[in-house]
Design a protein around this motif. Sequence first.
Motif, PDB file in Angstrom:
ATOM      1  N   GLU A 120       0.827  -1.211   0.000  1.00  0.00           N
ATOM      2  CA  GLU A 120       0.000   0.000   0.000  1.00  0.00           C
ATOM      3  C   GLU A 120       0.864   1.265   0.000  1.00  0.00           C
ATOM      4  O   GLU A 120       0.549   2.239  -0.689  1.00  0.00           O
ATOM      5  N   ILE A 121       1.960   1.235   0.736  1.00  0.00           N
ATOM      6  CA  ILE A 121       2.855   2.404   0.741  1.00  0.00           C
ATOM      7  C   ILE A 121       3.391   2.640  -0.676  1.00  0.00           C
ATOM      8  O   ILE A 121       3.401   3.768  -1.167  1.00  0.00           O
ATOM      9  N   ALA A 122       3.798   1.553  -1.335  1.00  0.00           N
ATOM     10  CA  ALA A 122       4.348   1.688  -2.689  1.00  0.00           C
ATOM     11  C   ALA A 122       3.295   2.190  -3.673  1.00  0.00           C
ATOM     12  O   ALA A 122       3.613   2.863  -4.662  1.00  0.00           O
ATOM     13  N   LEU A 123       2.044   1.905  -3.378  1.00  0.00           N
ATOM     14  CA  LEU A 123       0.947   2.313  -4.264  1.00  0.00           C
ATOM     15  C   LEU A 123       0.681   3.819  -4.161  1.00  0.00           C
ATOM     16  O   LEU A 123       0.281   4.458  -5.125  1.00  0.00           O
ATOM     17  N   PHE A 124       0.908   4.389  -3.010  1.00  0.00           N
ATOM     18  CA  PHE A 124       0.516   5.790  -2.786  1.00  0.00           C
ATOM     19  C   PHE A 124       1.672   6.763  -2.581  1.00  0.00           C
ATOM     20  O   PHE A 124       1.454   7.979  -2.609  1.00  0.00           O
ATOM     21  N   PHE A 125       2.876   6.262  -2.368  1.00  0.00           N
ATOM     22  CA  PHE A 125       4.006   7.164  -2.112  1.00  0.00           C
ATOM     23  C   PHE A 125       5.190   6.847  -3.014  1.00  0.00           C
ATOM     24  O   PHE A 125       5.449   5.682  -3.313  1.00  0.00           O
ATOM     25  N   HIS A 126       5.916   7.935  -3.397  1.00  0.00           N
ATOM     26  CA  HIS A 126       7.222   7.745  -4.027  1.00  0.00           C
ATOM     27  C   HIS A 126       8.237   7.592  -2.903  1.00  0.00           C
ATOM     28  O   HIS A 126       8.036   8.130  -1.808  1.00  0.00           O
ATOM     29  N   GLU A 127       9.318   6.899  -3.211  1.00  0.00           N
ATOM     30  CA  GLU A 127      10.336   6.673  -2.172  1.00  0.00           C
ATOM     31  C   GLU A 127      10.813   7.972  -1.540  1.00  0.00           C
ATOM     32  O   GLU A 127      11.036   8.052  -0.337  1.00  0.00           O
ATOM     33  N   ASN A 128      10.949   9.018  -2.369  1.00  0.00           N
ATOM     34  CA  ASN A 128      11.487  10.280  -1.837  1.00  0.00           C
ATOM     35  C   ASN A 128      10.468  11.067  -1.006  1.00  0.00           C
ATOM     36  O   ASN A 128      10.773  12.131  -0.490  1.00  0.00           O
ATOM     37  N   GLU A 129       9.266  10.531  -0.859  1.00  0.00           N
ATOM     38  CA  GLU A 129       8.269  11.175   0.008  1.00  0.00           C
ATOM     39  C   GLU A 129       8.289  10.592   1.423  1.00  0.00           C
ATOM     40  O   GLU A 129       7.534  11.025   2.284  1.00  0.00           O
ATOM     41  N   LEU A 130       9.127   9.576   1.617  1.00  0.00           N
ATOM     42  CA  LEU A 130       9.239   8.956   2.941  1.00  0.00           C
ATOM     43  C   LEU A 130      10.528   9.442   3.591  1.00  0.00           C
ATOM     44  O   LEU A 130      11.610   9.281   3.035  1.00  0.00           O
ATOM     45  N   LEU A 131      10.394  10.069   4.737  1.00  0.00           N
ATOM     46  CA  LEU A 131      11.534  10.761   5.330  1.00  0.00           C
ATOM     47  C   LEU A 131      12.251   9.902   6.365  1.00  0.00           C
ATOM     48  O   LEU A 131      11.622   9.174   7.133  1.00  0.00           O
ATOM     49  N   ASP A 132      13.572  10.053   6.354  1.00  0.00           N
ATOM     50  CA  ASP A 132      14.421   9.365   7.317  1.00  0.00           C
ATOM     51  C   ASP A 132      14.950  10.424   8.275  1.00  0.00           C
ATOM     52  O   ASP A 132      15.694  11.302   7.856  1.00  0.00           O
ATOM     53  N   TYR A 133      14.499  10.403   9.504  1.00  0.00           N
ATOM     54  CA  TYR A 133      14.993  11.392  10.471  1.00  0.00           C
ATOM     55  C   TYR A 133      14.967  10.810  11.872  1.00  0.00           C
ATOM     56  O   TYR A 133      14.271   9.832  12.132  1.00  0.00           O
ATOM     57  N   LYS A 134      15.723  11.439  12.721  1.00  0.00           N
ATOM     58  CA  LYS A 134      15.804  10.937  14.098  1.00  0.00           C
ATOM     59  C   LYS A 134      14.688  11.564  14.920  1.00  0.00           C
ATOM     60  O   LYS A 134      14.419  12.754  14.812  1.00  0.00           O
ATOM     61  N   LYS A 135      14.019  10.726  15.697  1.00  0.00           N
ATOM     62  CA  LYS A 135      12.957  11.257  16.554  1.00  0.00           C
ATOM     63  C   LYS A 135      13.161  10.687  17.945  1.00  0.00           C
ATOM     64  O   LYS A 135      13.185   9.480  18.131  1.00  0.00           O
ATOM     65  N   ASP A 136      13.318  11.567  18.904  1.00  0.00           N
ATOM     66  CA  ASP A 136      13.433  11.109  20.290  1.00  0.00           C
ATOM     67  C   ASP A 136      12.031  10.898  20.830  1.00  0.00           C
ATOM     68  O   ASP A 136      11.155  11.738  20.641  1.00  0.00           O
ATOM     69  N   VAL A 137      11.829   9.772  21.486  1.00  0.00           N
ATOM     70  CA  VAL A 137      10.482   9.493  22.010  1.00  0.00           C
ATOM     71  C   VAL A 137      10.252  10.277  23.292  1.00  0.00           C
ATOM     72  O   VAL A 137      11.130  10.422  24.100  1.00  0.00           O
TER      73      VAL A 137
END
Length: 137
Positions: A120-137
């Motif tokens: 489903e992710i591949a159906l609706f998003f381009h790879e460059n629309e998914l962000l890689d970032y650090k998130k502190d919980v």
Amino acid sequence: MIKPDAVQRNLVGEIVSRFEKKGFKLIGAKLMHITEQQAEKHYSEHKGKSFYNQLVDFITSGPVFAMVWEGKEVIATARKMMGKTNPQEADTGTIRGDYGVVTHRNIIHGSDSEESAQREIALFFHENELLDYKKDV
Ligand code: CMP
């Protein structure tokens, strides 16, 4: 995915807020119109069922808010947060239980397994629309 009924009813912020407050990490999101082709692929497992046409018509009837959330047990937990498919059977406190009335306008869709999430992710998003970032919980 926040469905067209919930977008129409100004529930996007409320629903996003529930996942944010839970502590999941948002790595992709966009307001979009789903094409008929995407809808047919997305719901291919329901092809032939009595409600299939209604399902495709509904999901393409207006913008949806597509989201990708990450986190420990996010798929199972999101399903608990959404509640049962039929809002009448969904517990109060769940998204469908609190905001939905009927199954064919049930506010939100969530992937039911890692495989369907990937598809489903591949159906609706381009790879460059998914962000890689650090998130502190
Ligand atoms: P969703 O999580 O998007 O996945 C498939 C959808 O089909 C489901 O939510 C409902 O909106 C819809 N659906 C499932 N069963 C029925 C039904 N019996 N009648 C109408 N719609 C249904």
